[in-house]
Design a protein around this motif. Structure first.
Motif, mmCIF file in Angstrom:
data_model
loop_
_atom_site.group_PDB
_atom_site.id
_atom_site.type_symbol
_atom_site.label_atom_id
_atom_site.label_comp_id
_atom_site.label_asym_id
_atom_site.label_seq_id
_atom_site.Cartn_x
_atom_site.Cartn_y
_atom_site.Cartn_z
ATOM 1 N N ILE A 155 53.212 62.669 34.090
ATOM 2 C CA ILE A 155 52.942 61.250 33.984
ATOM 3 C C ILE A 155 51.821 60.909 34.969
ATOM 4 C CG2 ILE A 155 55.173 60.476 33.123
ATOM 5 C CD1 ILE A 155 56.026 59.989 36.042
ATOM 6 N N PRO A 156 51.111 59.803 34.752
ATOM 7 C CA PRO A 156 51.420 58.668 33.902
ATOM 8 C C PRO A 156 51.203 58.936 32.418
ATOM 9 C CG PRO A 156 49.303 58.339 34.948
ATOM 10 C CD PRO A 156 49.895 59.563 35.578
ATOM 11 N N MET A 157 51.882 58.105 31.611
ATOM 12 C CA MET A 157 51.681 58.088 30.167
ATOM 13 C C MET A 157 51.631 56.639 29.715
ATOM 14 S SD MET A 157 53.241 57.706 26.927
ATOM 15 C CE MET A 157 54.971 58.211 26.876
ATOM 16 N N VAL A 158 50.680 56.357 28.838
ATOM 17 C CA VAL A 158 50.513 55.000 28.332
ATOM 18 C C VAL A 158 50.539 55.028 26.809
ATOM 19 C CG1 VAL A 158 48.971 53.003 28.160
ATOM 20 C CG2 VAL A 158 49.195 54.227 30.339
ATOM 21 N N GLU A 159 51.424 54.237 26.244
ATOM 22 C CA GLU A 159 51.443 54.032 24.799
ATOM 23 C C GLU A 159 50.516 52.876 24.468
ATOM 24 O OE1 GLU A 159 55.329 54.493 22.662
ATOM 25 O OE2 GLU A 159 56.138 54.237 24.688
ATOM 26 N N ILE A 160 49.492 53.167 23.671
ATOM 27 C CA ILE A 160 48.505 52.140 23.332
ATOM 28 C C ILE A 160 47.849 52.500 22.005
ATOM 29 C CG2 ILE A 160 46.719 53.308 24.707
ATOM 30 C CD1 ILE A 160 45.550 50.535 25.357
ATOM 31 N N ASP A 161 47.730 51.532 21.131
ATOM 32 C CA ASP A 161 47.059 51.711 19.834
ATOM 33 C C ASP A 161 47.618 52.899 19.052
ATOM 34 O OD1 ASP A 161 45.516 49.528 20.468
ATOM 35 O OD2 ASP A 161 43.796 50.704 21.149
ATOM 36 N N GLY A 162 48.929 53.078 19.090
ATOM 37 C CA GLY A 162 49.566 54.148 18.335
ATOM 38 C C GLY A 162 49.459 55.522 18.958
ATOM 39 N N MET A 163 48.897 55.590 20.170
ATOM 40 C CA MET A 163 48.756 56.872 20.870
ATOM 41 C C MET A 163 49.655 56.912 22.092
ATOM 42 S SD MET A 163 44.607 57.416 20.830
ATOM 43 C CE MET A 163 44.293 55.873 21.686
ATOM 44 N N LYS A 164 49.937 58.123 22.539
ATOM 45 C CA LYS A 164 50.615 58.334 23.811
ATOM 46 C C LYS A 164 49.646 59.102 24.701
ATOM 47 C CE LYS A 164 55.304 58.199 21.949
ATOM 48 N NZ LYS A 164 56.608 58.910 21.788
ATOM 49 N N LEU A 165 48.903 58.347 25.500
ATOM 50 C CA LEU A 165 47.843 58.932 26.310
ATOM 51 C C LEU A 165 48.367 59.393 27.661
ATOM 52 C CD1 LEU A 165 44.863 56.448 25.776
ATOM 53 C CD2 LEU A 165 45.228 58.659 24.680
ATOM 54 N N VAL A 166 47.959 60.585 28.064
ATOM 55 C CA VAL A 166 48.232 61.086 29.404
ATOM 56 C C VAL A 166 46.903 61.472 30.047
ATOM 57 C CG1 VAL A 166 50.546 61.902 28.826
ATOM 58 C CG2 VAL A 166 48.607 63.447 28.554
ATOM 59 N N GLN A 167 46.991 61.836 31.339
ATOM 60 C CA GLN A 167 45.842 62.136 32.181
ATOM 61 C C GLN A 167 45.131 60.831 32.557
ATOM 62 O OE1 GLN A 167 45.247 65.028 33.599
ATOM 63 N NE2 GLN A 167 46.877 66.059 32.495
ATOM 64 N N THR A 168 45.183 60.514 33.842
ATOM 65 C CA THR A 168 44.758 59.207 34.320
ATOM 66 C C THR A 168 43.336 58.862 33.920
ATOM 67 O OG1 THR A 168 46.197 59.547 36.234
ATOM 68 C CG2 THR A 168 44.638 57.724 36.363
ATOM 69 N N ARG A 169 42.413 59.780 34.081
ATOM 70 C CA ARG A 169 41.016 59.478 33.763
ATOM 71 C C ARG A 169 40.837 59.201 32.275
ATOM 72 N NH1 ARG A 169 40.944 62.445 38.319
ATOM 73 N NH2 ARG A 169 39.222 62.216 39.813
ATOM 74 N N ALA A 170 41.536 59.930 31.425
ATOM 75 C CA ALA A 170 41.447 59.683 29.984
ATOM 76 C C ALA A 170 41.981 58.294 29.642
ATOM 77 C CB ALA A 170 42.234 60.751 29.225
ATOM 78 N N ILE A 171 43.071 57.913 30.283
ATOM 79 C CA ILE A 171 43.647 56.586 30.063
ATOM 80 C C ILE A 171 42.664 55.506 30.496
ATOM 81 C CG2 ILE A 171 45.496 55.018 30.760
ATOM 82 C CD1 ILE A 171 47.256 57.565 31.174
#
Length: 222
Positions: free
Chosen positions: A55-71
């Motif tokens: 983690i972190p993980m962010v659910e946004i726009d139908g995605m489950k994004l990980v890796q802080t810089r990518a988020i």
């Protein structure tokens, strides 16, 4: 209509705090699901949500994004906080990486052994005053504009404000020799979305303390 982003992390600053800052500055409401027990951590690890088991993980726009810089890159692009072209984005990335470097040094102080803490603080203060802050002061002076890049608000300004507040928590006198940074701090703090995030009761997190570190050790078993 898409729902609010959902942030999965512990109830602390850590690597998620810059994500909270960026969403808040963009005026985006978000929900948080805190991982507070070893069982909750095992569940999210085993349900396929975390590509790298982190983690972190962010659910946004139908995605489950990980890796802080990518988020952060996704949010900044989505909400027009990432410059107008490749050159501006390169500058934003460069400044952001420097900001992250110093932010991580400060955030890791809580993990520093007591017998090494004074030396670590002295090193951070030296780097803050003689390496990092002069860079940003020089940038603002060189173009005489209100923001770091492109004379408009970008993620670099938001990340820098977050850092400046951490520096003030460490030692407010460190900013005394940097009038342009002090002015930027005041200017961005007064933007309506940022001002709201700075108010008591917002989703902004307090400094991480030793008590939380002990709780985190129980959750993540380290």
């Amino acid at each position: 209509m898409a729902g609010k982003p959902v942030l999965h992390y512990v109830n602390a600053r850590g690597r998620m705090e810059c994500v909270r800052w960026l969403l808040a500055a963009a005026g985006v409401e978000f929900e948080e699901k805190f991982i507070e027990t070893p069982e909750a951590w095992e569940k999210i690890k085993n349900d396929g949500s975390l590509v790298f088991q982190q983690i972190p993980m962010v659910e946004i726009d139908g995605m489950k994004l990980v890796q802080t810089r990518a988020i952060l890159n996704y949010i900044a692009t989505k909400y027009n906080l990432y410059g107008k072209d490749m050159k501006e984005r390169a500058l934003i990335d460069m400044y952001t990486e420097g900001i992250i470097d110093l932010s991580e040094m400060i955030s890791q102080l809580v993990l520093c052994p007591p017998d090494q803490k004074d030396a670590k603080i002295a090193l951070i203060k030296d780097k803050t005053k003689n390496c990092y802050l002069p860079v940003f002061e020089k940038v603002l002076k060189s173009h005489g504009q209100d923001y770091l890049v492109g004379n408009r608000l970008t993620r670099a300004d938001i990340h820098l404000l977050e850092l400046l507040l951490y520096i003030e928590e460490l030692d407010s006198s460190l900013l005394s020799s940097f009038p342009l940074l002090k002015a930027l701090k005041t200017r961005i703090s007064n933007l309506p979305t940022v001002k709201k995030f700075l108010q008591p009761g917002s989703q902004r997190k307090p400094p991480t303390d030793e008590k939380f570190i002990q709780e985190a050790r129980k959750i993540f078993k380290f």
